[in-house]
Design a protein around this motif. Structure first.
Motif, PDB file in Angstrom:
ATOM      1  N   GLU A   5      14.346   3.568  -2.728  1.00  0.00           N
ATOM      2  CA  GLU A   5      14.955   4.681  -1.976  1.00  0.00           C
ATOM      3  C   GLU A   5      13.892   5.429  -1.177  1.00  0.00           C
ATOM      4  OE1 GLU A   5      18.726   6.027  -4.759  1.00  0.00           O
ATOM      5  OE2 GLU A   5      16.699   6.646  -5.340  1.00  0.00           O
ATOM      6  N   LYS A   6      12.726   5.604  -1.791  1.00  0.00           N
ATOM      7  CA  LYS A   6      11.633   6.287  -1.089  1.00  0.00           C
ATOM      8  C   LYS A   6      11.202   5.484   0.137  1.00  0.00           C
ATOM      9  CE  LYS A   6       7.360   8.745  -1.971  1.00  0.00           C
ATOM     10  NZ  LYS A   6       6.386   9.155  -2.983  1.00  0.00           N
ATOM     11  N   LEU A   7      11.116   4.164  -0.002  1.00  0.00           N
ATOM     12  CA  LEU A   7      10.755   3.315   1.127  1.00  0.00           C
ATOM     13  C   LEU A   7      11.810   3.408   2.233  1.00  0.00           C
ATOM     14  CD1 LEU A   7       8.722   1.254   2.277  1.00  0.00           C
ATOM     15  CD2 LEU A   7      10.130  -0.536   1.253  1.00  0.00           C
ATOM     16  N   GLU A   8      13.075   3.415   1.867  1.00  0.00           N
ATOM     17  CA  GLU A   8      14.145   3.552   2.859  1.00  0.00           C
ATOM     18  C   GLU A   8      14.054   4.895   3.578  1.00  0.00           C
ATOM     19  OE1 GLU A   8      17.789   2.811   0.721  1.00  0.00           O
ATOM     20  OE2 GLU A   8      17.314   0.681   0.447  1.00  0.00           O
ATOM     21  N   LYS A   9      13.730   5.939   2.842  1.00  0.00           N
ATOM     22  CA  LYS A   9      13.564   7.255   3.458  1.00  0.00           C
ATOM     23  C   LYS A   9      12.357   7.261   4.401  1.00  0.00           C
ATOM     24  CE  LYS A   9      14.009  12.070   2.276  1.00  0.00           C
ATOM     25  NZ  LYS A   9      14.310  13.022   1.239  1.00  0.00           N
ATOM     26  N   ASP A  11      11.317   4.641   6.026  1.00  0.00           N
ATOM     27  CA  ASP A  11      11.759   3.878   7.192  1.00  0.00           C
ATOM     28  C   ASP A  11      12.586   4.756   8.140  1.00  0.00           C
ATOM     29  OD1 ASP A  11      10.474   1.546   6.445  1.00  0.00           O
ATOM     30  OD2 ASP A  11      12.244   0.685   5.485  1.00  0.00           O
ATOM     31  N   ARG A  12      13.439   5.607   7.580  1.00  0.00           N
ATOM     32  CA  ARG A  12      14.217   6.529   8.425  1.00  0.00           C
ATOM     33  C   ARG A  12      13.293   7.487   9.166  1.00  0.00           C
ATOM     34  NH1 ARG A  12      17.724   6.490   3.992  1.00  0.00           N
ATOM     35  NH2 ARG A  12      16.876   8.437   3.189  1.00  0.00           N
ATOM     36  N   ALA A  13      12.292   8.007   8.457  1.00  0.00           N
ATOM     37  CA  ALA A  13      11.333   8.917   9.088  1.00  0.00           C
ATOM     38  C   ALA A  13      10.564   8.199  10.197  1.00  0.00           C
ATOM     39  CB  ALA A  13      10.374   9.478   8.041  1.00  0.00           C
ATOM     40  N   LEU A  14      10.207   6.958   9.947  1.00  0.00           N
ATOM     41  CA  LEU A  14       9.495   6.161  10.954  1.00  0.00           C
ATOM     42  C   LEU A  14      10.367   5.979  12.200  1.00  0.00           C
ATOM     43  CD1 LEU A  14       6.850   4.634  11.464  1.00  0.00           C
ATOM     44  CD2 LEU A  14       7.912   2.634  10.435  1.00  0.00           C
ATOM     45  N   ARG A  15      11.646   5.678  11.999  1.00  0.00           N
ATOM     46  CA  ARG A  15      12.553   5.520  13.151  1.00  0.00           C
ATOM     47  C   ARG A  15      12.708   6.835  13.918  1.00  0.00           C
ATOM     48  NH1 ARG A  15      15.264   2.342   9.321  1.00  0.00           N
ATOM     49  NH2 ARG A  15      16.714   4.037   8.860  1.00  0.00           N
ATOM     50  N   MET A  16      12.760   7.960  13.212  1.00  0.00           N
ATOM     51  CA  MET A  16      12.865   9.262  13.889  1.00  0.00           C
ATOM     52  C   MET A  16      11.613   9.547  14.710  1.00  0.00           C
ATOM     53  SD  MET A  16      14.942  12.050  11.644  1.00  0.00           S
ATOM     54  CE  MET A  16      14.092  11.862  10.096  1.00  0.00           C
ATOM     55  N   MET A  17      10.441   9.218  14.157  1.00  0.00           N
ATOM     56  CA  MET A  17       9.204   9.430  14.911  1.00  0.00           C
ATOM     57  C   MET A  17       9.153   8.533  16.142  1.00  0.00           C
ATOM     58  SD  MET A  17       6.034  10.281  12.382  1.00  0.00           S
ATOM     59  CE  MET A  17       6.345   9.125  11.065  1.00  0.00           C
ATOM     60  N   GLN A  18       9.627   7.298  16.008  1.00  0.00           N
ATOM     61  CA  GLN A  18       9.665   6.399  17.161  1.00  0.00           C
ATOM     62  C   GLN A  18      10.627   6.925  18.222  1.00  0.00           C
ATOM     63  OE1 GLN A  18      10.610   2.870  14.955  1.00  0.00           O
ATOM     64  NE2 GLN A  18       8.472   2.221  14.815  1.00  0.00           N
ATOM     65  N   ASN A  76       3.334   1.113   4.829  1.00  0.00           N
ATOM     66  CA  ASN A  76       3.039  -0.276   4.499  1.00  0.00           C
ATOM     67  C   ASN A  76       2.241  -0.393   3.198  1.00  0.00           C
ATOM     68  OD1 ASN A  76       4.403  -1.074   6.787  1.00  0.00           O
ATOM     69  ND2 ASN A  76       2.561  -1.329   8.016  1.00  0.00           N
ATOM     70  N   GLN A  77       1.308   0.523   2.981  1.00  0.00           N
ATOM     71  CA  GLN A  77       0.552   0.535   1.733  1.00  0.00           C
ATOM     72  C   GLN A  77       1.470   0.802   0.545  1.00  0.00           C
ATOM     73  OE1 GLN A  77      -2.387   3.520   2.644  1.00  0.00           O
ATOM     74  NE2 GLN A  77      -3.861   2.008   3.411  1.00  0.00           N
ATOM     75  N   PHE A  78       2.396   1.743   0.707  1.00  0.00           N
ATOM     76  CA  PHE A  78       3.356   2.058  -0.350  1.00  0.00           C
ATOM     77  C   PHE A  78       4.211   0.835  -0.664  1.00  0.00           C
ATOM     78  CE2 PHE A  78       7.550   3.450  -1.754  1.00  0.00           C
ATOM     79  CZ  PHE A  78       7.238   4.318  -2.790  1.00  0.00           C
ATOM     80  N   GLN A  80       3.508  -2.351  -0.220  1.00  0.00           N
ATOM     81  CA  GLN A  80       2.713  -3.382  -0.900  1.00  0.00           C
ATOM     82  C   GLN A  80       2.365  -2.969  -2.330  1.00  0.00           C
ATOM     83  OE1 GLN A  80      -0.586  -4.031   1.772  1.00  0.00           O
ATOM     84  NE2 GLN A  80       0.470  -5.690   2.826  1.00  0.00           N
ATOM     85  N   LYS A  81       1.966  -1.714  -2.513  1.00  0.00           N
ATOM     86  CA  LYS A  81       1.575  -1.220  -3.830  1.00  0.00           C
ATOM     87  C   LYS A  81       2.694  -1.390  -4.854  1.00  0.00           C
ATOM     88  CE  LYS A  81       0.208   3.011  -6.201  1.00  0.00           C
ATOM     89  NZ  LYS A  81      -0.033   4.443  -6.046  1.00  0.00           N
ATOM     90  N   HIS A  82       3.934  -1.196  -4.406  1.00  0.00           N
ATOM     91  CA  HIS A  82       5.084  -1.250  -5.311  1.00  0.00           C
ATOM     92  C   HIS A  82       5.822  -2.591  -5.258  1.00  0.00           C
ATOM     93  CE1 HIS A  82       4.574   2.908  -6.505  1.00  0.00           C
ATOM     94  NE2 HIS A  82       4.385   3.199  -5.226  1.00  0.00           N
ATOM     95  N   GLY A  83       5.219  -3.549  -4.557  1.00  0.00           N
ATOM     96  CA  GLY A  83       5.803  -4.887  -4.510  1.00  0.00           C
ATOM     97  C   GLY A  83       7.142  -4.955  -3.803  1.00  0.00           C
ATOM     98  N   LEU A  84       7.377  -4.027  -2.894  1.00  0.00           N
ATOM     99  CA  LEU A  84       8.652  -3.982  -2.189  1.00  0.00           C
ATOM    100  C   LEU A  84       8.671  -4.889  -0.964  1.00  0.00           C
ATOM    101  CD1 LEU A  84       9.198  -0.138  -2.450  1.00  0.00           C
ATOM    102  CD2 LEU A  84      10.298  -1.912  -3.834  1.00  0.00           C
ATOM    103  N   ASP A  85       7.511  -5.493  -0.665  1.00  0.00           N
ATOM    104  CA  ASP A  85       7.419  -6.397   0.484  1.00  0.00           C
ATOM    105  C   ASP A  85       7.847  -7.809   0.118  1.00  0.00           C
ATOM    106  OD1 ASP A  85       5.192  -6.575  -1.184  1.00  0.00           O
ATOM    107  OD2 ASP A  85       3.865  -7.227   0.434  1.00  0.00           O
ATOM    108  N   LYS A  86       8.124  -8.028  -1.152  1.00  0.00           N
ATOM    109  CA  LYS A  86       8.575  -9.348  -1.611  1.00  0.00           C
ATOM    110  C   LYS A  86      10.099  -9.431  -1.527  1.00  0.00           C
ATOM    111  CE  LYS A  86       4.651  -9.776  -4.614  1.00  0.00           C
ATOM    112  NZ  LYS A  86       4.080  -8.634  -5.245  1.00  0.00           N
ATOM    113  N   ILE A  87      10.599 -10.582  -1.148  1.00  0.00           N
ATOM    114  CA  ILE A  87      12.044 -10.788  -1.020  1.00  0.00           C
ATOM    115  C   ILE A  87      12.656 -10.863  -2.399  1.00  0.00           C
ATOM    116  CG2 ILE A  87      13.862 -12.334  -0.187  1.00  0.00           C
ATOM    117  CD1 ILE A  87      11.905 -13.219   2.007  1.00  0.00           C
ATOM    118  N   GLU A  88      13.709 -10.040  -2.586  1.00  0.00           N
ATOM    119  CA  GLU A  88      14.412 -10.065  -3.872  1.00  0.00           C
ATOM    120  C   GLU A  88      15.364 -11.241  -3.916  1.00  0.00           C
ATOM    121  OE1 GLU A  88      16.356  -6.383  -4.649  1.00  0.00           O
ATOM    122  OE2 GLU A  88      14.548  -5.207  -4.339  1.00  0.00           O
TER     123      GLU A  88
END
Length: 89
Positions: A5-9, A11-18, A76-78, A80-88
């Protein structure tokens, strides 16, 4: 809030900044165009004011670009650190 959920949030912040960056780019372009038009019209006060706006908007764009870069690295560091970059599975 879990890490997904934190990663999704993030991502939303990143889209708003873009989106903010795209808006700022438009303001830079419009103020520049208006400054050029003012030169053509020989409206010195408008030319000066649009030049000032251009400078301010351009400085803001630099700030947004720097923050976008920093935030994207942290995101991106977050991930990778939490293994969220791996496909479930």
């Amino acid at each position: 809030m879990d890490n997904r959920e934190k990663l999704e949030k993030m991502d939303r912040a990143l889209r708003m900044m873009q989106d903010l960056r795209h808006s700022q780019v438009a303001m830079v372009e419009k103020s520049s165009k208006l400054q050029m038009d003012a030169m053509e019209f020989n409206f010195s006060e408008m030319e000066k004011n649009m030049g000032d706006l251009f400078s301010r908007y351009n400085e803001s764009l630099d700030l947004i670009d720097a923050e976008l870069e920093r935030f994207e690295i942290k995101r991106n560091q977050f991930e990778q650190k939490h293994g969220l970059d791996k496909i479930e599975e």
